[in-house]
Scaffold this motif. Structure first.
Motif, PDB file in Angstrom:
ATOM      1  N   SER A   1       0.850  -1.050  -0.053  1.00 41.14           N
ATOM      2  CA  SER A   1       0.000  -0.010  -0.042  1.00 41.14           C
ATOM      3  C   SER A   1       0.821   1.304  -0.031  1.00 41.14           C
ATOM      4  N   ILE A   2       0.675   2.131  -0.895  1.00 36.37           N
ATOM      5  CA  ILE A   2       1.509   3.433  -1.018  1.00 36.37           C
ATOM      6  C   ILE A   2       0.343   4.541  -1.096  1.00 36.37           C
ATOM      7  N   ALA A   3       1.038   5.721  -1.078  1.00 34.06           N
ATOM      8  CA  ALA A   3       0.387   7.051  -1.172  1.00 34.06           C
ATOM      9  C   ALA A   3       0.008   7.220  -2.726  1.00 34.06           C
ATOM     10  N   GLN A   4      -1.119   7.579  -2.978  1.00 33.59           N
ATOM     11  CA  GLN A   4      -1.454   7.742  -4.397  1.00 33.59           C
ATOM     12  C   GLN A   4      -0.608   8.820  -5.042  1.00 33.59           C
ATOM     13  N   LYS A   5      -0.029   9.818  -4.334  1.00 34.25           N
ATOM     14  CA  LYS A   5       0.788  10.803  -4.710  1.00 34.25           C
ATOM     15  C   LYS A   5       2.080  10.364  -5.073  1.00 34.25           C
TER      16      LYS A   5
END
Length: 453
Positions: A441-445
């Motif tokens: 899971s990562i930040a969309q940015k």
């Protein structure tokens, strides 16, 4: 309703095949460009007069002729009927057909040069990648519609062009991973053989017969030569010539002993020696004095490429044609060219499993469609990845996970990006490596900078 089908000798190409073919095209074009060749395209059809009489009697039979439009007009029906009777007798009649599909790329190129020679910077080096058509009997490696990739130089008699074309062949097949023999001969040597066997008028009969040696064998070639009017003594000389064997140097010595009294034969031997001396690092260049290439326009060095470790006909060929444009009223424009048989090259690479894994890749990332708001967010991220050169797509409708995973599997898409309700609220996304089964899971940015490898 009849079953839907294709014309015999033609094929559809699905996405995977097109990618593989484009890999071949790209490899060949890249090498052409490295050697200073420029791209050219000509129409699919030519005037019939442009093509007829340029390929020998065997080639002329394989030209696809196009019926004139307007034959349904009552005024034309009687003319067409009479013209058809002419065609059945082996004659052409403009009341029935005036145009034909191109048989190869060389004659259309010669026509182009003849029409534009005043504006061309000579020597003019062009390459051309387009389909051609032949009314041949379809079989493995032989189609009625197929692509050719040609490179030609016109406006130069220098044998350095033949050396460079030999090097192009070697480099292209090295990059494709195909082990080949680059077989060379010289039409001047064949002309000398005709001299020894009674005169220049025998050359066409001899070349047409020996060009079939690989297909029908020595005894059948001898029978055909006899049918074409050659004597027993002349056929014995040709058989001795066709049995020349050994290293390149040994073959040249034997041919010199057999035909050396002919000045044109000496010239042909000198030209082959010139190429061999300047390609010492190319161990796959082989003198093949059985090579004839039964096309009337060749006048000097001729090439044929044979793939090793696979049963296939030639996958390339060409040669020098010092007055091809003279056929179109522009004499004294020398030329030399080579051709790649892309369809046969494809079959060889497929059989030997030579296509690199990267050729199969299309879409790199599939964005799952999990709802209207989620889809909107996914679409914005997808456009960012596309701007970075990463091929991606979004599943076309909201669906269960299993259905979207199956879609990715069938298309061999290596990564999935999943944005559900939780990820949407937290500004995150899940990136799943579908080959390894790992996810994070990562930040969309941060997605635009993610390493999709």
């Amino acid at each position: 309703m009849s079953k839907v089908s294709l014309p015999q000798g033609t094929r559809d190409f699905g996405p995977e095949v097109v990618r593989k073919r484009n890999y071949i095209f790209s490899t060949i074009k890249t090498v052409f460009e490295l050697y200073g060749f420029q791209p050219l395209e000509t129409p699919a059809m030519e005037n019939l007069d442009t093509l007829m009489g340029k390929y020998g009697e065997e080639g002329d039979k394989l030209i696809f002729k196009i019926l004139n439009n307007g034959l349904g007009d009552p005024k034309n029906i009687e003319k067409a009927r009479n013209a058809f009777e002419q065609v059945l007798q082996g004659k052409n009649d403009k009341n029935l057909t005036e145009r034909a599909l191109r048989y190869d790329l060389t004659i259309p190129f010669a026509r182009y040069v003849a029409m534009n020679h005043g504006q061309l910077t000579l020597p003019f080096k062009r390459y051309q990648v387009q389909p051609v058509w032949r009314a041949d009997r379809p079989q493995k490696g032989r189609y009625r519609e197929f692509y050719q990739c040609d490179a030609d130089v016109v406006g130069s008699q220098s044998l350095i062009n033949e050396v460079e074309l030999t090097s192009i062949y070697a480099e292209v097949f090295r990059r494709l991973g195909i082990t080949v023999e680059i077989r060379i001969n010289n039409r001047k040597i064949l002309a000398a053989l005709a001299e020894v066997c009674g005169g220049a008028d025998k050359m066409t009969d001899i070349t047409i017969a020996i060009d079939k040696l690989d297909k029908i064998g020595m005894e059948k070639v001898k029978e055909e030569l006899a049918q074409r009017g050659l004597t027993t003594e002349q056929i014995a000389i040709i058989e001795q010539y066709l049995n020349v064997d050994g290293s390149n140097a040994e073959k040249l010595g034997q041919v010199k002993e057999l035909l050396g009294a002919s000045s044109i034969g000496q010239k042909g031997i000198e030209e082959i020696s010139y190429i061999l001396e300047r390609t010492p690092n190319l161990s796959n260049v082989v003198c093949d004095f059985t090579l004839a290439r039964g096309l009337n326009y060749y006048t000097g060095i001729i090439f044929e490429i044979k793939a090793l470790n696979v049963q296939m006909g030639s996958i390339g060929g060409g040669g020098r044609y010092d007055d091809l444009t003279g056929l179109f009223g522009v004499p004294n424009v020398p030329g030399v060219g080579i051709s790649f048989g892309v369809d046969r090259i494809y079959d060889v690479m497929e059989e030997l499993n030579l296509f690199p894994a990267a050729v199969h890749s299309g879409t790199k990332v599939l964005f799952f469609n999990l709802g209207e708001a989620e889809c909107l967010a996914a679409f914005g991220l997808m456009q960012q990845l596309r701007a970075n050169g990463i091929a991606c797509e979004i599943y076309h409708e909201q669906a269960k996970f299993d259905k979207q995973f199956k879609y990715a599997d069938k298309k061999q898409i290596p990564f999935a990006v999943i944005i559900g309700g939780t990820e949407l609220a937290e500004g995150k996304c899940v990136v799943k490596n579908l080959k390894q089964g790992e996810q994070q899971s990562i930040a969309q940015k941060d997605l635009a900078n993610f390493n999709f490898q």
